[in-house]
Design a protein around this motif. Structure first.
Motif, PDB file in Angstrom:
ATOM      1  N   THR A  41       0.823  -1.277   0.206  1.00 56.90           N
ATOM      2  CA  THR A  41      -0.066   0.091   0.053  1.00 56.90           C
ATOM      3  C   THR A  41       0.683   1.230   0.090  1.00 56.90           C
ATOM      4  O   THR A  41       0.790   2.112  -1.087  1.00 56.90           O
ATOM      5  CB  THR A  41      -0.979   0.125   1.043  1.00 56.90           C
ATOM      6  N   ARG A  64       3.680  12.515  15.510  1.00 53.87           N
ATOM      7  CA  ARG A  64       2.170  12.002  15.592  1.00 53.87           C
ATOM      8  C   ARG A  64       1.501  12.288  16.768  1.00 53.87           C
ATOM      9  O   ARG A  64       2.077  11.864  18.019  1.00 53.87           O
ATOM     10  CB  ARG A  64       2.109  10.560  15.164  1.00 53.87           C
ATOM     11  N   ASN A  68      -3.335   8.654  18.384  1.00 55.08           N
ATOM     12  CA  ASN A  68      -3.603   7.766  16.841  1.00 55.08           C
ATOM     13  C   ASN A  68      -2.905   6.714  16.753  1.00 55.08           C
ATOM     14  O   ASN A  68      -1.813   6.755  17.038  1.00 55.08           O
ATOM     15  CB  ASN A  68      -3.193   9.136  16.132  1.00 55.08           C
ATOM     16  N   HIS A  73       1.530  -5.236  12.245  1.00 56.76           N
ATOM     17  CA  HIS A  73       1.641  -6.159  11.345  1.00 56.76           C
ATOM     18  C   HIS A  73       2.133  -7.253  11.616  1.00 56.76           C
ATOM     19  O   HIS A  73       3.099  -7.617  12.319  1.00 56.76           O
ATOM     20  CB  HIS A  73       2.620  -5.439  10.204  1.00 56.76           C
ATOM     21  N   THR A 123      -8.703  -1.825  21.763  1.00 61.62           N
ATOM     22  CA  THR A 123      -9.191  -2.441  20.477  1.00 61.62           C
ATOM     23  C   THR A 123      -7.711  -2.550  19.755  1.00 61.62           C
ATOM     24  O   THR A 123      -6.754  -1.466  19.952  1.00 61.62           O
ATOM     25  CB  THR A 123     -10.333  -1.922  19.469  1.00 61.62           C
ATOM     26  N   ARG A 127      -2.956  -6.261  10.551  1.00 60.22           N
ATOM     27  CA  ARG A 127      -2.844  -6.219   9.110  1.00 60.22           C
ATOM     28  C   ARG A 127      -1.680  -7.166   8.915  1.00 60.22           C
ATOM     29  O   ARG A 127      -0.658  -7.260   9.565  1.00 60.22           O
ATOM     30  CB  ARG A 127      -2.367  -4.803   8.638  1.00 60.22           C
ATOM     31  N   PRO A 148       2.678   2.555  11.464  1.00 61.57           N
ATOM     32  CA  PRO A 148       2.090   3.679  10.614  1.00 61.57           C
ATOM     33  C   PRO A 148       2.729   4.144   9.291  1.00 61.57           C
ATOM     34  O   PRO A 148       3.885   3.524   9.067  1.00 61.57           O
ATOM     35  CB  PRO A 148       2.299   5.017  11.628  1.00 61.57           C
ATOM     36  N   SER A 149       1.836   4.859   8.437  1.00 63.20           N
ATOM     37  CA  SER A 149       2.706   5.267   7.134  1.00 63.20           C
ATOM     38  C   SER A 149       3.814   6.148   7.809  1.00 63.20           C
ATOM     39  O   SER A 149       3.983   6.850   8.607  1.00 63.20           O
ATOM     40  CB  SER A 149       1.563   6.107   6.370  1.00 63.20           C
ATOM     41  N   SER A 187      -4.166   0.707   3.377  1.00 59.37           N
ATOM     42  CA  SER A 187      -5.055  -0.440   3.488  1.00 59.37           C
ATOM     43  C   SER A 187      -6.578   0.130   3.729  1.00 59.37           C
ATOM     44  O   SER A 187      -6.655   1.213   4.676  1.00 59.37           O
ATOM     45  CB  SER A 187      -4.669  -1.290   4.623  1.00 59.37           C
ATOM     46  N   ILE A 189      -9.521  -0.281   6.149  1.00 58.58           N
ATOM     47  CA  ILE A 189      -9.719  -0.622   7.570  1.00 58.58           C
ATOM     48  C   ILE A 189     -11.072  -1.186   7.805  1.00 58.58           C
ATOM     49  O   ILE A 189     -12.084  -0.409   7.465  1.00 58.58           O
ATOM     50  CB  ILE A 189      -9.332   0.568   8.586  1.00 58.58           C
ATOM     51  N   ARG A 201     -11.885   3.052   6.914  1.00 60.78           N
ATOM     52  CA  ARG A 201     -10.976   3.716   5.937  1.00 60.78           C
ATOM     53  C   ARG A 201     -11.231   3.063   4.437  1.00 60.78           C
ATOM     54  O   ARG A 201     -10.824   1.776   4.543  1.00 60.78           O
ATOM     55  CB  ARG A 201      -9.655   3.886   6.379  1.00 60.78           C
ATOM     56  N   GLY A 236      -7.221   8.727  13.213  1.00 64.60           N
ATOM     57  CA  GLY A 236      -6.310   9.152  12.065  1.00 64.60           C
ATOM     58  C   GLY A 236      -7.248   9.878  11.174  1.00 64.60           C
ATOM     59  O   GLY A 236      -6.619  10.578  10.313  1.00 64.60           O
TER      60      GLY A 236
END
Ligand code: TXA
Ligand code: MG
Length: 358
Positions: A41, A64, A68, A73, A123, A127, A148-149, A187, A189, A201, A236
């Motif tokens: 992604t 950040r 958030n 992964h 929660t 991914r 995160p990105s 990705s 969500i 998202r 986010g």
């Protein structure tokens, strides 16, 4: 700090140079450091998801907000069982259908992932990426990787290693350069902690894909610009994000009218002495030729037919506008069938929902 930048050949991870880079990267993750790496992604900024200190470093490097949460992964379905309080049959179905791939599930946490990683939530976002370099890094490190990105908070997500370098060089231990990403948008969500699966998202995997698999799925009402008083559920998605420095407006309507409107607006803006850019499709590129003589920058992002190019190029083009110190951007709208929802979600956020009707 000096940031190591190493190339990895995603087609052949066994090449000595790639192998060595992955070995080094895995060691950095294991010992609490940060490594940026390609996924299918966008590029992610990774650290050991179970290490509070590593997560704190991620927030610091990106600037950040700490509420958030980060996506964890994984590289096997077993790892979902390790961190979720329960794996329902629906979650299993979704995982079997779309993993590895560009989908993130929100599940209830069993507490193993620290609050520093989940932004204080009970929660957790999980991914299982499909990119060979991402998969190899998770496997080699033996860690689940919070990522995160890999952009500075508020800037467009990185789709190339050079974008990561621009934002994070000197702030992280290593960048694995695996070339340009495939998809270019983050990705999809899916929130699986509620009665009806909900997309928080939009992304490459669409609401139709999920409906087909699970029978039902809805969009988070907070994503629609019509519900200005309903907040998006994913923290986010609440921030103005993907934002170029320039003011961006999206022009909507019939194609011919959109082109005429953009030509008029861009001409006026450039003549007022503001550096101006236009974002368009390949198909309408030629119609903006006249603007080029005025000095307007035209970016054709790809064809309406192969919408994948538009998705892949969007963030790169927004960054190029910054590099060129553009002050005003006008974009066509992209209501392509499959990726249109995801593209427009990012574009509308970048524009702060500024839309002009042609
Ligand atoms: O494609 C992607 O997902 C990329 C690559 C690197 O995997 N990652 C990514 O991460 O886009 P990031 O941090 O830029 O975006 C994560 C989004 C944020 O909007 C965050 O608020 C949301 O996921 N999120 C994370 N955990 C959540 C949770 N427990 N509940 C709701 N939203 C959550
Ligand atoms: Mg991001």
């Amino acid at each position: 700090m000096d940031t190591i930048i190493a190339k990895v050949n995603k087609e052949n991870l066994d090449e000595p140079e790639s192998k060595e880079a992955l070995y080094k990267a895995a060691e950095i993750i294991r010992t609490g450091g940060l490594v940026a790496f390609p996924t299918e992604t966008v590029y992610g900024l990774g650290g050991n998801a179970l290490d509070k200190e590593a997560s704190k470093k991620i927030y610091a490097a990106k600037g950040r907000p700490s509420d958030n949460p980060l996506i964890v992964h994984i590289c096997s379905l077993d790892q979902l069982y390790e961190i979720a309080s329960e794996v329902t049959p629906e979650m299993k179905t979704l995982a079997e259908k779309f993993w590895p791939g560009p989908m993130t599930m929100i599940v209830n946490s069993n507490g193993k992932v620290p609050h520093e990683t989940t932004g204080g939530l009970d929660t957790v976002a999980v991914r299982f990426p499909v990119h060979p370099v991402a998969m190899a890094l998770i496997r080699e490190s033996g860690c689940m990787i919070a990522a995160p990105s890999a952009n500075t908070s508020g800037r467009p997500s990185p789709t190339k290693a050079s974008h990561v370098e621009e934002d994070l060089s000197g702030k992280i231990d290593m960048i694995l350069d695996g070339g340009e990403v495939n998809i270019g948008l983050e990705s999809t969500i899916v929130d699986m902690t509620v009665d009806e699966p909900t997309i928080l998202r939009p992304g490459f995997i669409t609401i139709e894909d999920i409906k087909e698999t699970l029978g039902s799925c809805k969009m988070d009402p907070g994503l629609s610009s019509e519900n200005a008083n309903v907040r998006p559920k994913a923290p986010g998605m609440r921030y103005r994000h993907y934002a170029p420095k320039a003011q961006l407006s999206i022009v909507e309507g019939e194609r011919e009218k959109v082109i005429t409107k953009i030509v008029a607006l861009a001409t006026e803006s450039e003549q007022n002495g503001v550096k101006t850019a236009v974002l368009c499709s390949d198909e309408s590129r030629a119609d903006y030729k006249i603007l080029e003589y005025l000095g307007v920058q035209i970016f054709d992002m790809g064809s309406f037919e192969t919408e994948d190019d538009i998705a892949r190029n969007l963030f790169d083009v927004l960054r190029k506008c910054d590099d060129l110190q553009v002050g005003r951007i006008f974009s066509e709208s992209f209501d392509t069938k499959r990726l249109g929802n995801a593209i427009m979600n990012r574009l509308l956020k970048a524009a702060g929902h500024s839309v002009v009707e042609a």
